[in-house]
Design a protein around this motif. Structure first.
Motif, PDB file in Angstrom:
ATOM      1  N   GLN A 223     -86.687   9.102  -6.024  1.00 59.17           N
ATOM      2  CA  GLN A 223     -87.129   8.106  -5.042  1.00 59.17           C
ATOM      3  C   GLN A 223     -86.011   7.678  -4.099  1.00 59.17           C
ATOM      4  O   GLN A 223     -85.569   6.534  -4.100  1.00 59.17           O
ATOM      5  CB  GLN A 223     -87.682   6.879  -5.782  1.00 59.17           C
ATOM      6  N   ASN A 224     -85.490   8.589  -3.309  1.00 60.34           N
ATOM      7  CA  ASN A 224     -84.527   8.275  -2.259  1.00 60.34           C
ATOM      8  C   ASN A 224     -83.258   7.614  -2.820  1.00 60.34           C
ATOM      9  O   ASN A 224     -82.955   7.759  -4.004  1.00 60.34           O
ATOM     10  CB  ASN A 224     -85.174   7.426  -1.172  1.00 60.34           C
ATOM     11  N   LEU A 225     -82.535   6.881  -1.964  1.00 63.87           N
ATOM     12  CA  LEU A 225     -81.228   6.355  -2.351  1.00 63.87           C
ATOM     13  C   LEU A 225     -81.218   4.833  -2.402  1.00 63.87           C
ATOM     14  O   LEU A 225     -81.745   4.158  -1.509  1.00 63.87           O
ATOM     15  CB  LEU A 225     -80.155   6.829  -1.362  1.00 63.87           C
ATOM     16  N   ALA A 226     -80.580   4.304  -3.443  1.00 61.66           N
ATOM     17  CA  ALA A 226     -80.335   2.872  -3.563  1.00 61.66           C
ATOM     18  C   ALA A 226     -78.927   2.595  -3.050  1.00 61.66           C
ATOM     19  O   ALA A 226     -77.970   3.270  -3.447  1.00 61.66           O
ATOM     20  CB  ALA A 226     -80.459   2.432  -5.015  1.00 61.66           C
ATOM     21  N   ALA A 227     -78.800   1.609  -2.167  1.00 61.29           N
ATOM     22  CA  ALA A 227     -77.501   1.263  -1.596  1.00 61.29           C
ATOM     23  C   ALA A 227     -76.918   0.052  -2.313  1.00 61.29           C
ATOM     24  O   ALA A 227     -77.641  -0.904  -2.618  1.00 61.29           O
ATOM     25  CB  ALA A 227     -77.641   0.968  -0.101  1.00 61.29           C
ATOM     26  N   PHE A 228     -75.618   0.098  -2.579  1.00 58.75           N
ATOM     27  CA  PHE A 228     -74.936  -0.998  -3.264  1.00 58.75           C
ATOM     28  C   PHE A 228     -73.989  -1.717  -2.315  1.00 58.75           C
ATOM     29  O   PHE A 228     -73.391  -1.116  -1.419  1.00 58.75           O
ATOM     30  CB  PHE A 228     -74.151  -0.468  -4.467  1.00 58.75           C
ATOM     31  N   ARG A 229     -73.866  -3.009  -2.520  1.00 59.49           N
ATOM     32  CA  ARG A 229     -72.838  -3.811  -1.863  1.00 59.49           C
ATOM     33  C   ARG A 229     -71.889  -4.239  -2.968  1.00 59.49           C
ATOM     34  O   ARG A 229     -72.182  -5.154  -3.754  1.00 59.49           O
ATOM     35  CB  ARG A 229     -73.440  -5.024  -1.161  1.00 59.49           C
ATOM     36  N   GLY A 230     -70.775  -3.538  -3.078  1.00 64.27           N
ATOM     37  CA  GLY A 230     -69.887  -3.749  -4.220  1.00 64.27           C
ATOM     38  C   GLY A 230     -70.588  -3.305  -5.486  1.00 64.27           C
ATOM     39  O   GLY A 230     -71.081  -2.184  -5.588  1.00 64.27           O
ATOM     40  N   GLU A 231     -70.695  -4.208  -6.455  1.00 64.26           N
ATOM     41  CA  GLU A 231     -71.290  -3.877  -7.755  1.00 64.26           C
ATOM     42  C   GLU A 231     -72.761  -4.255  -7.845  1.00 64.26           C
ATOM     43  O   GLU A 231     -73.342  -4.204  -8.924  1.00 64.26           O
ATOM     44  CB  GLU A 231     -70.501  -4.606  -8.854  1.00 64.26           C
ATOM     45  N   THR A 232     -73.366  -4.634  -6.711  1.00 57.54           N
ATOM     46  CA  THR A 232     -74.733  -5.154  -6.725  1.00 57.54           C
ATOM     47  C   THR A 232     -75.655  -4.308  -5.857  1.00 57.54           C
ATOM     48  O   THR A 232     -75.304  -3.941  -4.730  1.00 57.54           O
ATOM     49  CB  THR A 232     -74.761  -6.606  -6.221  1.00 57.54           C
ATOM     50  N   LEU A 233     -76.845  -4.012  -6.369  1.00 59.24           N
ATOM     51  CA  LEU A 233     -77.847  -3.285  -5.594  1.00 59.24           C
ATOM     52  C   LEU A 233     -78.250  -4.101  -4.374  1.00 59.24           C
ATOM     53  O   LEU A 233     -78.678  -5.252  -4.489  1.00 59.24           O
ATOM     54  CB  LEU A 233     -79.084  -3.008  -6.467  1.00 59.24           C
ATOM     55  N   ALA A 234     -78.110  -3.512  -3.192  1.00 58.33           N
ATOM     56  CA  ALA A 234     -78.422  -4.220  -1.947  1.00 58.33           C
ATOM     57  C   ALA A 234     -79.816  -3.894  -1.434  1.00 58.33           C
ATOM     58  O   ALA A 234     -80.419  -4.690  -0.715  1.00 58.33           O
ATOM     59  CB  ALA A 234     -77.388  -3.873  -0.874  1.00 58.33           C
TER      60      ALA A 234
END
Length: 398
Positions: A223-234
């Protein structure tokens, strides 16, 4: 070394295979885990689900009617405690060196992603060549309930799907734990992780009958890509945004796309793609230039178009290049506006280009990233048009 010393060393080496290693384990003493799912409970503990390979199902002479894998689930205050607690469910020592996939729940990705990674990266028994995926809109344990058809071991199916999709489709990225940790520790980069979910009937997908019928009732789908901001899912990118991300980072090996043409469509295949990222700081303001060079073939044509005409080819090349630029720019806009996270590693390029400027912004780079200027230039070159200069469909209509 004297002759006697050499002979003594040789004798020791020859004796090693006979005595074996002091800490080796026979296969019948181990429970080999192929996939691990990690969820978070309402009590703030970790729920660990391990998919254990049934050895008899992988030896032709010993096959039974049992499923090729079995799942065991426990809870623990930490990931390590949960894995140890599994010994109350299974009679053998859990062996983690052959894990192919770690599935982490969306909830953990939003709250304490780094804590889970710490154990996986630290434990000496866990190799680092497995893929990490995020279960999207579902608990991670749901992924381990589905039996698969082509590969009897579901973990092998997921591992192969990620590898194949990365090489041939492009909206995914196989991320191993080394890749994720490396991007987490860099000030000018943030990781992305491929998502996965069960599509279809989960209950039927976990039954033996599911793999014995023609029609697929449930499937594990990337299911596509999950983007993170540091250590947290954005947040999550769309399919096109995921492709755009991979174009920018130079991850595209092969993919395809479709553009409209008169009374039909033209499908092209990308066979080569390279990306070059250039950074500079002008009057205290950073600027990024992304140059994407691609090459491809015409794969399918269902419209009236003359592919023997050089001007037509140039027009198609420009239209394809514009399309790639659009999804790339859309990916950047999503990262700047919604994620507020530099998932492209632009900060690392700025650090190399202007160390003094980077020193002044690195502690708050994601905030500066929201306002940087990014230019994307795409060049697409058609390598082959196939054996036909015009679609036989249109020849038939004449």
């Amino acid at each position: 070394m004297g002759r006697k010393g050499f002979m003594l060393l040789l004798c020791c080496l020859l004796l090693i295979p006979l005595t074996g290693c002091w800490n080796t384990k026979e296969l019948d003493e181990l429970s080999i885990a192929s996939m691990i799912a990690i969820d978070k409970t309402n009590e703030n503990t970790y729920e660990i689900t391990a998919q254990i390979i049934n050895p008899a199902q992988n030896v032709e002479e010993e096959r039974t009617d049992r499923a090729p894998v079995a799942t065991h689930r426990v809870t623990g205050a930490s990931v390590f405690e949960g894995l140890r607690r599994l010994t109350t469910d299974i009679p053998r020592k859990l062996y983690l060196a052959h894990i192919r996939v770690i599935v982490i729940s969306e909830k953990i990705a939003e709250e304490d992603f780094a804590e889970v990674l710490d154990f996986l990266f630290r434990d000496h028994q866990v190799r680092t060549d497995f893929f990490v995926v995020i279960s999207r809109d579902q608990q991670a344990k749901e992924i381990l309930k589905v039996l698969t058809r082509v590969d009897e071991i579901p973990a092998e199916k997921v591992f192969s799907s990620i590898t194949f999709s990365e090489e041939n489709w492009a909206p995914t990225k196989g991320m191993q734990i080394d890749d994720i940790v490396e991007q987490l520790v860099l000030d000018g980069d943030n990781p992305v992780v491929t998502g996965i979910r069960v599509v279809g009937d989960k209950e039927i997908g976990g039954s033996r009958e599911h793999v014995e019928t023609i029609e697929t009732q449930a499937v594990l789908k990337l299911q596509n890509l999950a983007a993170f901001r540091g250590e947290t899912l954005a947040g999550w990118m769309t399919e096109d945004q995921s492709k755009g991300y991979n174009y920018i980072r130079g991850n595209v090996q092969s993919t395809l796309g479709v553009i409209p043409c008169k009374d039909g469509r033209l499908t092209f295949e990308v066979i080569r793609s390279e990306s070059n990222i250039e950074a500079k700081v002008i009057n205290g303001k950073p600027q990024i230039d992304v140059i994407i060079s691609t090459e491809g073939n015409i794969a399918e044509v269902t419209c009236a178009i003359d592919l023997s005409n050089p001007q037509t080819i140039e027009k198609i090349e420009k239209e394809i290049a514009d399309g790639i630029k659009t999804i790339s720019m859309d990916s950047i806009a999503r990262a700047q506006t919604d994620f507020r996270s530099d998932i492209f590693g632009f900060g690392e390029h700025i650090r190399r280009a202007d160390p003094a400027y980077w020193k002044s912004v690195k502690n708050d780079w994601n905030t500066h990233f929201e306002d940087i200027t990014v230019n994307v230039n795409v060049d697409f070159s058609i390598h082959h048009t196939g054996t036909l200069t015009e679609s036989f469909i249109n020849e038939k209509k004449k």
